[in-house]
Structures are given as structure tokens and as C-alpha cells.
Design a protein around this motif. Structure first.
Motif, short mmCIF file in Angstrom:
data_model
loop_
_atom_site.label_atom_id
_atom_site.label_comp_id
_atom_site.label_asym_id
_atom_site.label_seq_id
_atom_site.Cartn_x
_atom_site.Cartn_y
_atom_site.Cartn_z
N TYR A 1 0.83 -1.22 0.00
CA TYR A 1 0.00 0.00 0.00
C TYR A 1 0.86 1.26 0.00
O TYR A 1 0.61 2.19 -0.78
CB TYR A 1 -0.94 0.00 1.21
N LYS B 1 0.85 4.01 -3.01
CA LYS B 1 0.36 5.36 -2.70
C LYS B 1 1.22 6.44 -3.36
O LYS B 1 0.78 7.57 -3.57
CB LYS B 1 0.34 5.53 -1.18
N ARG C 1 -7.44 7.53 -6.78
CA ARG C 1 -7.82 7.01 -5.47
C ARG C 1 -7.23 5.61 -5.31
O ARG C 1 -7.04 4.90 -6.30
CB ARG C 1 -9.35 6.95 -5.39
N VAL D 1 -7.49 2.00 -2.80
CA VAL D 1 -8.16 1.26 -1.73
C VAL D 1 -7.57 -0.14 -1.61
O VAL D 1 -7.01 -0.67 -2.57
CB VAL D 1 -9.69 1.14 -1.98
N LYS E 1 -8.02 -5.48 7.35
CA LYS E 1 -8.65 -4.16 7.40
C LYS E 1 -8.02 -3.29 8.49
O LYS E 1 -7.65 -2.13 8.24
CB LYS E 1 -10.15 -4.31 7.65
N GLU F 1 -5.88 0.15 7.89
CA GLU F 1 -6.43 1.40 8.42
C GLU F 1 -5.49 2.05 9.43
O GLU F 1 -5.49 3.27 9.59
CB GLU F 1 -7.79 1.16 9.05
N GLU G 1 -7.60 3.45 2.93
CA GLU G 1 -9.04 3.25 2.76
C GLU G 1 -9.27 1.78 2.43
O GLU G 1 -8.60 1.23 1.56
CB GLU G 1 -9.58 4.13 1.64
N VAL H 1 -12.04 -1.40 1.49
CA VAL H 1 -13.36 -1.81 1.01
C VAL H 1 -13.53 -3.29 1.35
O VAL H 1 -12.69 -4.10 0.96
CB VAL H 1 -13.51 -1.59 -0.51
N THR I 1 -16.96 1.08 -4.33
CA THR I 1 -16.27 2.34 -4.06
C THR I 1 -17.04 3.48 -4.69
O THR I 1 -17.40 3.42 -5.86
CB THR I 1 -14.83 2.30 -4.63
#
Length: 282
Positions: A68, A72, A79, A81, A90, A94, A99, A101, A121
Motif C-alpha cells: 500500500y 500510494k 484514489r 483502496v 482491514k 487502516e 481506505e 473496502v 467504491t
């Protein structure tokens, strides 16, 4: 002066110029239709080959978190996710501001998990990038290049990168190989050695192409993909991208230089950590 008196040469040149202008306009229009980009990192805890793989620690951080943080950095993602069915994944994501889903647990593969995440999303996107969660060292520049390749190839519904494969790794089943045509469109993907040769041995003078775990889709095609029936080669090789080719769609392939492989087996972690240490990565 009328067109009739200008001669065939002038008319041919004018027609060619008009055709070129129309083509440029078409390409620009196609790109405009595919500007908003959603990045999705599918992550499933209950992997049959490597249970709990997304949360395996690599140099002090969960693998999914490393992926991630790398993704990024890509500039072309509108965006980003993480798509998962597991509360542990999750919470880990977080914790670093990702983010997340939540997707269904019975989804058969990463592509369809990616499609469901896109549906769930908010917002409208032209392109969806499936960033494999087991590529903790994926370069953001490669993500941007793959998005650009699809934006510049309106006849393709999918784009993906390959990188040169070490000869000693050609026969490893976990390293998916790819062969392309002269225009850079995928012909085939395989876990076996492709192309093969009469000797059946790795050719030391040939550059084999390793398929990287990054797939970029036209969003409209991605919505159709789960509805397409599975295909014989897809099932034989257990490779989702073969279903795309077998149904007659085009995949644009770009060549990049990527120094690391994904994490397919627990044994791969040591080599990834060695690269992190060597390059001074956090």
C-alpha cells in the motif's frame, strides 16, 4: 481555386492530413474517456498456498502495508483502496491511513475481488488498477507507466508489465512468463517455460519475460469480466489473464526494469528483505 483543379497529389495529401488529424483527435478523446483511475489492492487472508500471506511481516511491516505504501506514491492514481474480506487485514491497513473496502469471502480470484471493490467504491472511474498485494517492492513509476499504456492503447482493455527474468528462475512454476507480438500485445502467459525450444532447456541467449503482479483494466471491461465464462487455458494454467485473451480481447504489455519478484512462497521473504536492507528502504 477549386478542388477539381488542384490535382490528385494535393487531394491525397489533404486526405492524409485529415486522416492524421482525425486519428490524433480520436486518441485524445480516448484518453479523455479514461482519465480517472482507481487503484485496488486485493488481499485475502485464507490463501490456499500461503495462508495469512498479506499480514506476514517483512522487515518489520505487514506485507500488505508495504504494498500500500509503495502504491500510494503513484501519481496517476485518483484514489487507492485495499479490498479484503478479513477484519485483521482491514485493521492493519487502516492503522496506516489506508481506505479499505470489504468484499465477499467467496470471490474466486483477485480480478473479481477488484471488480467488486470498484462497484463498492463511491465515484466513477475510467480505469481500475489491480495491484497485487504480494508485490511489496512494486515501483510507483511502474504503476504510472502501466496506466499510461492503457490510456495510449484504445484498442486494449487491459495493460500489464513484464521484466527480464533470471535464467535460473525460468523453470520456477511461481514465476509467470509472458510472450508478446511485435506490437507489444500479449500472445500467451504460462507457468511453464515460454517460449520453449527443441532442446527443452533454458536458452541462455534468450531474454525471458516475467509477468509482474500488476493489471490495469478498462473499468467497463472489468465489470464484464466476472460474467465471462471460464476458459480452458485459464483453468489449465490457473491464470486469470488468459481468460481475457481466450475471449478475444487485447492486452497491452510494457517492458520495465523491476529488481524484485513477488512473494509467492514463505521462502521468498528472505530475498525481499535482503533487497530492502541492500537499498536502505524503510
Amino acid at each position: 481555386q477549386s478542388l477539381a483543379t488542384m490535382g490528385p497529389g494535393f487531394l491525397a495529401a489533404a486526405a492524409a492530413a485529415a486522416a492524421t488529424a482525425a486519428y490524433i483527435l480520436y486518441k485524445q478523446t480516448a484518453r479523455k474517456r479514461r482519465l480517472r483511475v482507481l487503484g485496488v489492492i486485493p488481499a485475502r487472508f485464507a490463501s490456499t498456498r500461503f495462508p495469512g500471506k498479506p499480514l506476514v511481516m517483512i522487515a518489520g511491516k505487514p506485507m500488505i502495508v508495504r504494498t500500500y505504501l509503495q502504491a500510494k506514491k503513484a501519481s496517476k492514481l485518483t484514489r487507492l483502496v485495499v479490498a479484503t474480506d478479513d477484519i485483521r487485514i482491514k485493521e492493519a491497513c487502516e492503522a496506516v491511513g489506508a481506505e479499505v473496502v470489504m468484499t465477499d469471502s467467496d470471490i474466486p480470484n483477485g480480478t473479481e475481488r477488484c471488480a467488486q471493490a470498484a462497484e463498492r467504491t463511491s465515484g466513477t472511474f475510467d480505469i481500475v488498477v489491480n495491484i497485487q498485494g504480494d508485490e511489496p517492492l512494486i515501483e510507483p513509476e511502474i504503476i504510472d507507466a502501466v496506466v499510461a499504456a492503457l490510456q495510449d492503447s484504445p484498442d486494449a482493455v487491459y495493460s500489464t508489465p513484464v521484466t527480464p527474468l533470471k535464467h535460473e528462475e525460468v523453470t520456477i512454476q511461481g514465476r509467470v512468463k509472458c510472450i508478446m507480438d511485435q506490437k507489444g500485445y500479449a500472445i500467451y502467459f504460462s507457468r511453464g517455460m515460454i517460449p520453449n525450444n527443441k532442446s527443452g532447456k533454458v536458452a541462455k541467449d534468450y531474454e525471458y519475460s516475467l509477468h509482474l503482479g500488476l493489471q490495469c483494466y478498462d473499468s467497463k471491461f472489468l465489470a464484464v469480466y466476472p460474467k465471462l465464462p471460464d476458459t480452458p487455458l485459464q483453468l489449465q494454467e490457473d491464470l486469470e489473464q488468459l481468460k481475457v485473451i481466450e475471449h478475444g480481447y487485447k492486452i497491452k504489455v510494457i517492458k520495465v526494469n523491476h529488481c524484485a519478484h513477488g512473494v509467492d512462497e514463505p521462502e521468498d521473504i528472505a530475498s525481499i528483505e535482503a533487497i530492502i536492507k541492500r537499498d536502505g528502504l524503510e
